[in-house]
Write a protein that holds these residues in place. Sequence first.
Motif, PDB file in Angstrom:
ATOM      1  N   HIS A 194       0.810  -1.210   0.000  1.00 21.21           N
ATOM      2  CA  HIS A 194       0.000   0.000   0.000  1.00 21.21           C
ATOM      3  C   HIS A 194       0.851   1.270   0.000  1.00 21.21           C
ATOM      4  CE1 HIS A 194      -3.891  -2.169   1.403  1.00 21.21           C
ATOM      5  NE2 HIS A 194      -3.835  -2.027   0.087  1.00 21.21           N
ATOM      6  N   GLN A 195       2.145   1.144   0.225  1.00 20.44           N
ATOM      7  CA  GLN A 195       3.025   2.291   0.037  1.00 20.44           C
ATOM      8  C   GLN A 195       3.106   2.683  -1.440  1.00 20.44           C
ATOM      9  OE1 GLN A 195       6.439   0.541   2.510  1.00 20.44           O
ATOM     10  NE2 GLN A 195       6.635   2.731   2.904  1.00 20.44           N
ATOM     11  N   CYS A 196       2.690   1.776  -2.315  1.00 20.31           N
ATOM     12  CA  CYS A 196       2.652   2.058  -3.756  1.00 20.31           C
ATOM     13  C   CYS A 196       1.373   2.781  -4.160  1.00 20.31           C
ATOM     14  CB  CYS A 196       2.754   0.755  -4.545  1.00 20.31           C
ATOM     15  SG  CYS A 196       4.267  -0.199  -4.279  1.00 20.31           S
ATOM     16  N   ASP A 197       0.425   2.919  -3.235  1.00 16.84           N
ATOM     17  CA  ASP A 197      -0.879   3.511  -3.530  1.00 16.84           C
ATOM     18  C   ASP A 197      -0.831   5.023  -3.331  1.00 16.84           C
ATOM     19  OD1 ASP A 197      -3.629   4.308  -3.546  1.00 16.84           O
ATOM     20  OD2 ASP A 197      -4.206   2.263  -3.024  1.00 16.84           O
ATOM     21  N   GLN A 198      -1.155   5.766  -4.368  1.00 15.27           N
ATOM     22  CA  GLN A 198      -1.081   7.223  -4.304  1.00 15.27           C
ATOM     23  C   GLN A 198      -2.114   7.838  -3.364  1.00 15.27           C
ATOM     24  OE1 GLN A 198      -0.670   9.175  -8.170  1.00 15.27           O
ATOM     25  NE2 GLN A 198       0.081   7.248  -9.062  1.00 15.27           N
ATOM     26  N   ASN A 199      -3.046   7.039  -2.854  1.00 15.69           N
ATOM     27  CA  ASN A 199      -3.993   7.541  -1.851  1.00 15.69           C
ATOM     28  C   ASN A 199      -3.382   7.615  -0.464  1.00 15.69           C
ATOM     29  OD1 ASN A 199      -6.763   7.764  -3.249  1.00 15.69           O
ATOM     30  ND2 ASN A 199      -6.076   5.717  -3.862  1.00 15.69           N
ATOM     31  N   GLU A 200      -2.217   7.013  -0.287  1.00 16.30           N
ATOM     32  CA  GLU A 200      -1.578   6.990   1.031  1.00 16.30           C
ATOM     33  C   GLU A 200      -0.808   8.288   1.298  1.00 16.30           C
ATOM     34  OE1 GLU A 200      -1.604   5.094   3.628  1.00 16.30           O
ATOM     35  OE2 GLU A 200      -2.662   3.300   2.944  1.00 16.30           O
ATOM     36  N   VAL A 201      -1.553   9.374   1.310  1.00 12.65           N
ATOM     37  CA  VAL A 201      -0.976  10.686   1.589  1.00 12.65           C
ATOM     38  C   VAL A 201      -1.854  11.402   2.613  1.00 12.65           C
ATOM     39  CG1 VAL A 201       0.131  10.909  -0.663  1.00 12.65           C
ATOM     40  CG2 VAL A 201      -2.230  11.697  -0.376  1.00 12.65           C
ATOM     41  N   ALA A 202      -1.294  12.432   3.250  1.00 12.67           N
ATOM     42  CA  ALA A 202      -2.052  13.187   4.247  1.00 12.67           C
ATOM     43  C   ALA A 202      -3.242  13.887   3.571  1.00 12.67           C
ATOM     44  CB  ALA A 202      -1.138  14.215   4.906  1.00 12.67           C
ATOM     45  N   PRO A 203      -4.365  14.066   4.268  1.00 11.26           N
ATOM     46  CA  PRO A 203      -4.535  13.677   5.672  1.00 11.26           C
ATOM     47  C   PRO A 203      -5.113  12.282   5.876  1.00 11.26           C
ATOM     48  CG  PRO A 203      -6.393  14.988   4.971  1.00 11.26           C
ATOM     49  CD  PRO A 203      -5.477  14.901   3.778  1.00 11.26           C
ATOM     50  N   GLY A 204      -5.608  11.654   4.793  1.00  9.26           N
ATOM     51  CA  GLY A 204      -6.332  10.395   4.969  1.00  9.26           C
ATOM     52  C   GLY A 204      -5.470   9.165   5.100  1.00  9.26           C
ATOM     53  N   TYR A 205      -4.364   9.105   4.363  1.00  8.59           N
ATOM     54  CA  TYR A 205      -3.512   7.913   4.321  1.00  8.59           C
ATOM     55  C   TYR A 205      -4.330   6.646   4.042  1.00  8.59           C
ATOM     56  CZ  TYR A 205       0.336  10.775   6.004  1.00  8.59           C
ATOM     57  OH  TYR A 205       1.310  11.750   6.121  1.00  8.59           O
ATOM     58  N   HIS A 206      -5.117   6.694   2.960  1.00 11.08           N
ATOM     59  CA  HIS A 206      -5.918   5.537   2.560  1.00 11.08           C
ATOM     60  C   HIS A 206      -5.089   4.610   1.663  1.00 11.08           C
ATOM     61  CE1 HIS A 206      -9.352   7.618   4.192  1.00 11.08           C
ATOM     62  NE2 HIS A 206      -9.254   8.606   3.313  1.00 11.08           N
ATOM     63  N   PRO A 207      -5.371   3.300   1.684  1.00 15.29           N
ATOM     64  CA  PRO A 207      -6.489   2.635   2.371  1.00 15.29           C
ATOM     65  C   PRO A 207      -6.168   2.104   3.764  1.00 15.29           C
ATOM     66  CG  PRO A 207      -5.479   1.099   0.854  1.00 15.29           C
ATOM     67  CD  PRO A 207      -4.726   2.380   0.700  1.00 15.29           C
ATOM     68  N   GLU A 208      -4.972   2.383   4.281  1.00 13.47           N
ATOM     69  CA  GLU A 208      -4.650   1.912   5.639  1.00 13.47           C
ATOM     70  C   GLU A 208      -4.477   3.099   6.568  1.00 13.47           C
ATOM     71  OE1 GLU A 208      -2.113  -1.345   6.528  1.00 13.47           O
ATOM     72  OE2 GLU A 208      -2.139  -2.121   4.477  1.00 13.47           O
ATOM     73  N   SER A 209      -5.554   3.822   6.797  1.00 11.47           N
ATOM     74  CA  SER A 209      -5.484   5.029   7.619  1.00 11.47           C
ATOM     75  C   SER A 209      -5.089   4.728   9.059  1.00 11.47           C
ATOM     76  CB  SER A 209      -6.825   5.757   7.595  1.00 11.47           C
ATOM     77  OG  SER A 209      -7.864   4.936   8.103  1.00 11.47           O
ATOM     78  N   SER A 210      -5.454   3.551   9.562  1.00  6.17           N
ATOM     79  CA  SER A 210      -5.144   3.232  10.955  1.00  6.17           C
ATOM     80  C   SER A 210      -3.648   3.064  11.181  1.00  6.17           C
ATOM     81  CB  SER A 210      -5.877   1.959  11.393  1.00  6.17           C
ATOM     82  OG  SER A 210      -5.476   0.852  10.604  1.00  6.17           O
ATOM     83  N   ASN A 211      -2.904   2.824  10.072  1.00  3.96           N
ATOM     84  CA  ASN A 211      -1.451   2.714  10.185  1.00  3.96           C
ATOM     85  C   ASN A 211      -0.750   4.037   9.895  1.00  3.96           C
ATOM     86  OD1 ASN A 211      -1.085  -0.085  10.850  1.00  3.96           O
ATOM     87  ND2 ASN A 211      -1.805  -0.568   8.791  1.00  3.96           N
ATOM     88  N   GLY A 212      -1.534   5.068   9.565  1.00  2.32           N
ATOM     89  CA  GLY A 212      -1.002   6.406   9.394  1.00  2.32           C
ATOM     90  C   GLY A 212       0.187   6.486   8.473  1.00  2.32           C
ATOM     91  N   THR A 213       1.195   7.210   8.911  1.00  2.00           N
ATOM     92  CA  THR A 213       2.366   7.462   8.076  1.00  2.00           C
ATOM     93  C   THR A 213       3.205   6.214   7.833  1.00  2.00           C
ATOM     94  OG1 THR A 213       3.633   8.117  10.038  1.00  2.00           O
ATOM     95  CG2 THR A 213       2.486   9.865   8.828  1.00  2.00           C
ATOM     96  N   MET A 214       2.920   5.132   8.535  1.00  2.00           N
ATOM     97  CA  MET A 214       3.676   3.897   8.327  1.00  2.00           C
ATOM     98  C   MET A 214       3.593   3.432   6.883  1.00  2.00           C
ATOM     99  SD  MET A 214       3.188   0.175  10.190  1.00  2.00           S
ATOM    100  CE  MET A 214       3.369   0.912  11.811  1.00  2.00           C
ATOM    101  N   CYS A 215       2.439   3.647   6.248  1.00  2.00           N
ATOM    102  CA  CYS A 215       2.229   3.205   4.864  1.00  2.00           C
ATOM    103  C   CYS A 215       2.254   4.366   3.885  1.00  2.00           C
ATOM    104  CB  CYS A 215       0.905   2.457   4.745  1.00  2.00           C
ATOM    105  SG  CYS A 215       0.758   0.988   5.770  1.00  2.00           S
ATOM    106  N   ALA A 216       2.874   5.471   4.257  1.00  2.00           N
ATOM    107  CA  ALA A 216       2.888   6.664   3.409  1.00  2.00           C
ATOM    108  C   ALA A 216       3.396   6.347   2.002  1.00  2.00           C
ATOM    109  CB  ALA A 216       3.754   7.747   4.050  1.00  2.00           C
ATOM    110  N   TYR A 217       2.805   7.002   1.021  1.00  2.00           N
ATOM    111  CA  TYR A 217       3.117   6.757  -0.387  1.00  2.00           C
ATOM    112  C   TYR A 217       4.610   6.891  -0.661  1.00  2.00           C
ATOM    113  CZ  TYR A 217       3.211   7.484  -5.461  1.00  2.00           C
ATOM    114  OH  TYR A 217       3.488   7.404  -6.804  1.00  2.00           O
ATOM    115  N   ASN A 218       5.156   5.860  -1.293  1.00  2.00           N
ATOM    116  CA  ASN A 218       6.566   5.828  -1.649  1.00  2.00           C
ATOM    117  C   ASN A 218       6.724   4.957  -2.890  1.00  2.00           C
ATOM    118  OD1 ASN A 218       9.318   5.670  -1.894  1.00  2.00           O
ATOM    119  ND2 ASN A 218       9.653   4.511   0.004  1.00  2.00           N
ATOM    120  N   PRO A 219       6.764   5.568  -4.069  1.00  2.00           N
ATOM    121  CA  PRO A 219       6.834   4.780  -5.307  1.00  2.00           C
ATOM    122  C   PRO A 219       8.083   3.915  -5.413  1.00  2.00           C
ATOM    123  CG  PRO A 219       7.291   7.094  -5.748  1.00  2.00           C
ATOM    124  CD  PRO A 219       6.802   7.021  -4.334  1.00  2.00           C
ATOM    125  N   SER A 220       9.057   4.155  -4.544  1.00  2.00           N
ATOM    126  CA  SER A 220      10.283   3.343  -4.540  1.00  2.00           C
ATOM    127  C   SER A 220      10.286   2.311  -3.424  1.00  2.00           C
ATOM    128  CB  SER A 220      11.507   4.265  -4.401  1.00  2.00           C
ATOM    129  OG  SER A 220      11.578   5.203  -5.459  1.00  2.00           O
TER     130      SER A 220
END
Length: 364
Positions: free
Chosen positions: A161-187
């Motif tokens: 899910h770090q590959c998912d462009q929805n994993e950005v502030a403020p929602g960090y979807h689809p794993e919002s409960s993990n917050g910045t842990m899954c923040a978007y990182n294409p690498s």
Amino acid sequence: MRPVLPLSFSLLISLFGFTLGSGCSDSAVDGAAPSGGAGAGDSGSASGGGSASGGGSASGGGSASGGEGAGAGTGTSGGGVIPTPTTIVMCQGKTYQCGDLIDNDGDGLLDSQDPDCLGACDNTEDSYYGGIPGQAGPACTVDCYFDQDSGSGNDDCHWNHQCDQNEVAPGYHPESSNGTMCAYNPSASTPGAQGKSCSELNMRQSDICHDTCGPLTPNGCDCFGCCELPAGSGLYVWLGSDADGTGEGSCSRDGISDPSRCEPCTPVDACLNDCGRCELCLGKETLPADCFETGTGSGAGGDGGGTGGGAPGTGGAPGTGGSGSGGDSGGQCAPGVQPCGLAGQDPCAADHYCITGCCQPVVN
């Protein structure tokens, strides 16, 4: 069209006298894409128009034409009541709610009849969350959503899910409960994926993944549980959403428009099982009328004789007729796969489960 899971079919909804139940895909492996890349979709067309032509000529100037042809196509239809499941269906030797012949959520629908049941490996009848012990797996890393466990060891499906462009502030979807842990990182580096990048995983999943998870993936979903809801909307939500972090899931049919419950996700092209026009899909309860129509066609030409100074002409060779089938966008299921979930259609065999309108083998 083909495959990343789970549907909304009610026993009380009818279409031209047909009541719709649970529904499946029409590609060779129920929507699984070839290992070379993007998911394959529906294919197939029908035309009712037959045609014929023929011709002859006479050296003296006479001419003739003739021939005849006809073609006809057939559609499918059903009527009556959707069969009630009569056989317990197990997943890896275990019986879960969606295969136990019990109406666990009290909605009057059993197992594969229930639009919340995504297969025999689904342990909830009141939500899209799988509910299998340990299914959630490590944070951010996901594998086949529709099988009996977490971990890619038996299905070789890999996504992060770090590959998912929805994993950005403020929602960090689809794993919002993990917050910045899954923040978007294409690498991002995905465990077990042999160093493949986000782009590579999006374009290619292994043959093992397609063969194992493809038949289990409902139409309208990718193999990681990212599904188009509402059907046809172009909007995707993750069925495994657990926005409150309770481990019980937050996404259900009545919450698909609420991103705080059914969190947005980006489908993985490599195993996305698109929703075909004449397919039942997650959240799609009716089919176009022409999916049940019969196509017909014919062509004809008359015999002719040459006139003039030369010898009589001869008639042309008979023409060939057209062919047709119900609808113009493929069938309910792939060739050789038993359709199910519509009134008048037979229930699946004991070792199969009705997934978005097609009988698929269970995981055992």
